[in-house]
Design a protein around this motif. Structure first.
Motif, PDB file in Angstrom:
ATOM      1  N   ARG A 549     -20.362  21.071  59.250  1.00  0.00           N
ATOM      2  CA  ARG A 549     -20.523  20.242  60.455  1.00  0.00           C
ATOM      3  C   ARG A 549     -20.263  21.053  61.720  1.00  0.00           C
ATOM      4  N   GLU A 552     -23.279  23.250  62.270  1.00  0.00           N
ATOM      5  CA  GLU A 552     -24.417  22.470  62.745  1.00  0.00           C
ATOM      6  C   GLU A 552     -24.243  22.075  64.212  1.00  0.00           C
ATOM      7  N   ASP A 555     -25.028  25.111  66.233  1.00  0.00           N
ATOM      8  CA  ASP A 555     -26.473  25.383  66.239  1.00  0.00           C
ATOM      9  C   ASP A 555     -27.231  24.412  67.140  1.00  0.00           C
ATOM     10  N   SER A 556     -26.716  23.199  67.269  1.00  0.00           N
ATOM     11  CA  SER A 556     -27.413  22.194  68.092  1.00  0.00           C
ATOM     12  C   SER A 556     -27.105  22.328  69.581  1.00  0.00           C
TER      13      SER A 556
END
Length: 812
Positions: A549, A552, A555-556
């Motif tokens: 998480r 992610e 990365d976002s």
């Protein structure tokens, strides 16, 4: 909290320890410590400060976050087993943790830091309980895990010597049938030696080419020794089955032996080798290197059995043909003749013997027993029903274990000996402090921090991170958040922003000094990081999910950033272990299917072997969970190994079924049990005997290896000796009208002779009218071997020796 003086003294003592100066000038902690604002940073030393003790005695040490002079301090990082008062302040604690940081910013400092760590560990071991009279203590360093893992596995290598001795003893006892001429006890020792030679050759070659010997490779000798002994028992059983054919010379008997057993040992060796070859593609270094050592050792073991043991078998045959004593090699008389001449029983037993003239005459009760009992038991119809019911129960228990009991993860403390100081430290650390860790969001490139969108993106990133259910809301800290809302911020331009940060904010907030990197001119921020702290997360699955998480989330983000925590290297296996294991096992199963099809040809036989492999694997996965073993990078190695092992025993039974001349399924199954059950049981028992010594090991690696090997061998024997014969008696293929079944079985010709491919009957008939000592006993009576009939190229290649006569043997 009453023993503060002892803790302060110990803390100060550690800072005085220095190296001995034998390699370099003596240096102490002050010379290699990690520094902040010019001071050595000892995490947890705040707990020993007057400021904290004044707050504690005044009842103002709030837990977990205490407002110190330098900002909020998370006391849960340094105090364990805390008892709180009504106003959430620290009343008492059972443990305290102090971390001495070391410099790592150059190769020289890394080297010096490691040297000081060794001094630290050595001195802590020497202090003993005499120094800590009122305290119990535990300690560790960055190298403790690897050092103690090496000590655990290398210390237990002595068990291999005991295993080798047990193997030789067991093989000698099992093969001590017959008399002083026909006994194969010394021959069995040669078989164990051949396996040992293969292991040494593999280790020497791979070490020479630079393949790193990881700790798990310590179990390779135990594994490969069992494989080699398995092949040895099969070859000796095939040799014994030729004793009833009296007119075979030694070369032809060797050829017949390898023709009958060659397919079995080739299938098992190739499948084991390919299983390890596929495992060598793993992303885990330990798995990859273990599979390299094991696969090459299996290959060398096969070659040693085919060459060295084959040569020993030929020498054994020459001695037996000439009626010589197994130890003295002197010609001796038959026991019957000695008894008729009135010799004493002891002399008859120790010095009498003759060349056997019947099938399996040189076998011991350990080898003959399974041949007699198992066909009668397994092929009895009521027993078949019981066997099927028991295996249905086994499958149900296995599926239940996979679904409800099998877990992922590996606790690091389990990898070292329980007596290790690291095991004690890790246990305390996990129990008293839990597994809470900071996660850093690193921005590795320059950014315009005065830009409004950049500021909003930074704030949103940290806000979203704090919303994670496993992230502490109050435990995060970020230089940008505090600087943005401080009176020192200057948004005039980027240079002013950086200057105010460096000159005004950071000197007053020193905990952020290591989180911001400036360029050479101190005018631009070239890299920075912010931290969030996790809650106490002990389950490996949750740790892996939290890592995913955070990655992610990074990365976002609309700018370049990544999430980092040193423990992520351990969490990686929790993410990849299941998918990696299933992928590797799946590929290995596919390869096993192709290999068994190449050698066994018939689709029904191939499907039965494949079904047997899947049944064994489900059982191993399920009973791993029931036994408390988790799926980790260590047990993954054993699971890859078990795929190849699952083929071994069932392949022996199925290949024997294919070689039978019987016209009914029951007859063929009985033949398979007669010829394969003894070698399977004896090789399985010898392998179990070889690993049983690992029960006494404290090493988790050896203990888990023992448990999984026990499951693999036990399930392999039970499936091969009980389930597969029952299924073959119901579903096994039957021969066609001309007597052929597959490429493993040649055609029977009208003249009554058997084609070269039919190895079940060895292509010869017993000639009772011939004397065993005349010239025809050495293979001259029938001229050349039969070459008519069809056979597979593989079976011909494995039995190539039967087509030749070595004239050197014909004058025995």
């Amino acid at each position: 909290m009453t023993a503060s003086t002892g803790r302060i003294v110990a803390h100060q003592l550690v800072r005085t320890w220095k190296t001995d100066g034998s390699v370099d000038d003596a240096f102490g902690y002050e010379d290699v410590c990690g520094r902040l604002d010019g001071e050595c940073q000892v995490w947890g030393s705040l707990m020993l400060s007057d400021e904290f003790w004044d707050a504690y005695q005044a009842g103002n040490a709030h837990f977990p976050f205490w407002e110190s002079s330098w900002g909020p301090a998370d006391l849960s990082l340094w105090l364990g087993g805390t008892n709180l008062s009504e106003n959430e302040t620290v009343h008492s604690a059972t443990s305290m943790k102090i971390t001495f940081t070391l410099r790592q910013d150059s190769e020289d400092y890394k080297k010096r830091a490691l040297e000081w760590e060794h001094v630290y560990i050595a001195n802590m071991q020497e202090l003993g309980d005499d120094y800590f009279t009122t305290l119990d203590y535990a300690y560790s360093s960055s190298q403790s895990m690897g050092d103690e893992l090496d000590r655990g596995t290398k210390g237990d290598i002595i068990y291999f010597s005991l295993t080798f001795t047990l193997m030789i003893t067991y093989a000698s006892i099992v093969s001590s049938g017959g008399d002083c001429v026909s006994t194969r006890a010394l021959l069995a020792n040669a078989g164990v030696l051949a396996a040992g030679m293969g292991i040494m050759a593999a280790f020497g070659l791979l070490s020479f080419v630079g393949v790193h010997f990881v700790n798990i490779c310590g179990v390779v000798p135990f594994l490969v020794l069992g494989i080699g002994v398995d092949d040895m028992f099969l070859l000796m059983s095939s040799w014994s089955s030729t004793m009833g054919t009296r007119d075979l010379s030694v070369p032809r008997r060797i050829g017949a032996t390898f023709r009958a057993a060659g397919i079995g040992i080739t299938i098992t060796s190739i499948t084991d080798f390919l299983a390890f070859a596929i495992g060598a593609s793993s992303v885990f270094l330990s798995v990859r290197n273990f599979c390299l050592y094991s696969g090459v050792a299996v290959l060398f073991c096969y070659l040693c059995n085919a060459t060295f043991f084959g040569g020993c078998l030929a020498v054994h045959g020459r001695r037996v043909y000439s009626g010589r004593h197994t130890i003295t090699c002197r010609k001796i008389r038959a026991r019957k003749d000695m008894s008729e001449e009135g010799e004493k029983c002891c002399k008859i037993c120790m010095c009498g013997g003759a060349t056997p003239d019947s099938e399996f005459a040189d076998e011991s009760p350990f080898e003959k027993g399974p041949r007699i009992l198992l066909p009668r038991l397994v092929l009895w119809n009521p027993a078949k029903a019981v066997i099927v019911l028991l295996f249905c129960g086994y499958l149900a228990a296995s599926i239940w274990g996979v679904v409800y009991k099998l877990e992922q993860g590996l606790r690091l403390k389990d990898l070292v000996l329980r007596s290790s100081y690291y095991h004690k430290f890790n246990t305390w650390d996990e129990t008293d402090f839990g597994v809470a860790f900071p996660v850093a969001f690193v921005i590795p490139e320059p950014k315009v921090y005065t830009n409004a969108s950049t500021m909003m993106n930074m704030i949103e990133l940290m806000t979203e991170a704090r919303k994670d259910p496993d992230i502490s809301i109050t435990g995060s800290y970020c230089w940008f958040d505090d600087y943005f809302f401080s009176p020192y911020i200057n948004l005039t331009d980027e240079a002013a922003f950086a200057r105010a940060l460096r000159e005004d904010f950071l000197p007053r907030n020193t905990r952020y000094v290591m989180d911001v990197v400036f360029d050479e001119n101190n005018e631009t921020i070239v890299a920075s990081r912010c931290h969030v702290f996790s809650k106490v997360v002990t389950e490996s699955t949750r740790q892996a999910e939290l890592m995913i998480r955070m990655r992610e989330l990074a990365d976002s983000a609309p700018f370049h950033t990544f999430a980092y925590q040193p423990a992520f290297v351990y969490f990686e296996q929790y993410v990849m272990i299941m998918s990696s294991t299933l992928q590797t096992v799946g590929i290995t199963l596919a390869v096993m299917f192709v290999i068994t099809f190449i050698f066994l040809v018939h689709p029904i036989i191939v499907l039965l072997v494949f079904f047997n492999i899947v049944m064994i694997l489900v059982g191993i996965f399920g009973f791993m969970g029931i036994w408390g073993l988790t799926l980790s990078s260590v047990t993954m190695i054993h699971l890859i190994m078990s795929v190849g092992f699952s083929v071994d025993f069932s392949a022996h039974v199925c290949s024997a079924y294919m070689l039978s001349e019987a016209r009914t399924r029951r007859g063929r199954t009985e033949y398979a049990l007669v010829h394969a059950s003894g070698p399977i049981l004896n090789s399985g028992l010898s392998s179990l005997l070889g690993i049983v010594v690992l029960i006494f090991s404290d090493s988790f690696i050896f203990q888990s290896f023992f448990k999984i090997m026990l499951l693999v061998i036990s399930f392999g024997i039970l499936h091969a000796v009980f389930l597969i014969p029952v299924l073959l008696s119901w579903l096994g293929p039957l021969p066609s009208d001309d007597g052929s079944l597959s490429a493993l079985s040649g055609k029977k010709h009208s003249n009554g002779n058997l084609g070269n491919g039919n190895v079940a009957a060895l292509g010869y008939k017993k000639r009772h009218s011939r004397s065993f000592v005349d010239g025809e006993a050495n293979g001259h009576s029938n001229g050349k071997a039969h070459t008519n009939g069809s056979s597979s190229p593989i079976s011909d290649a494995l039995g190539y020796m039967s087509a030749y006569e070595n004239k050197a043997f014909t004058d025995l």
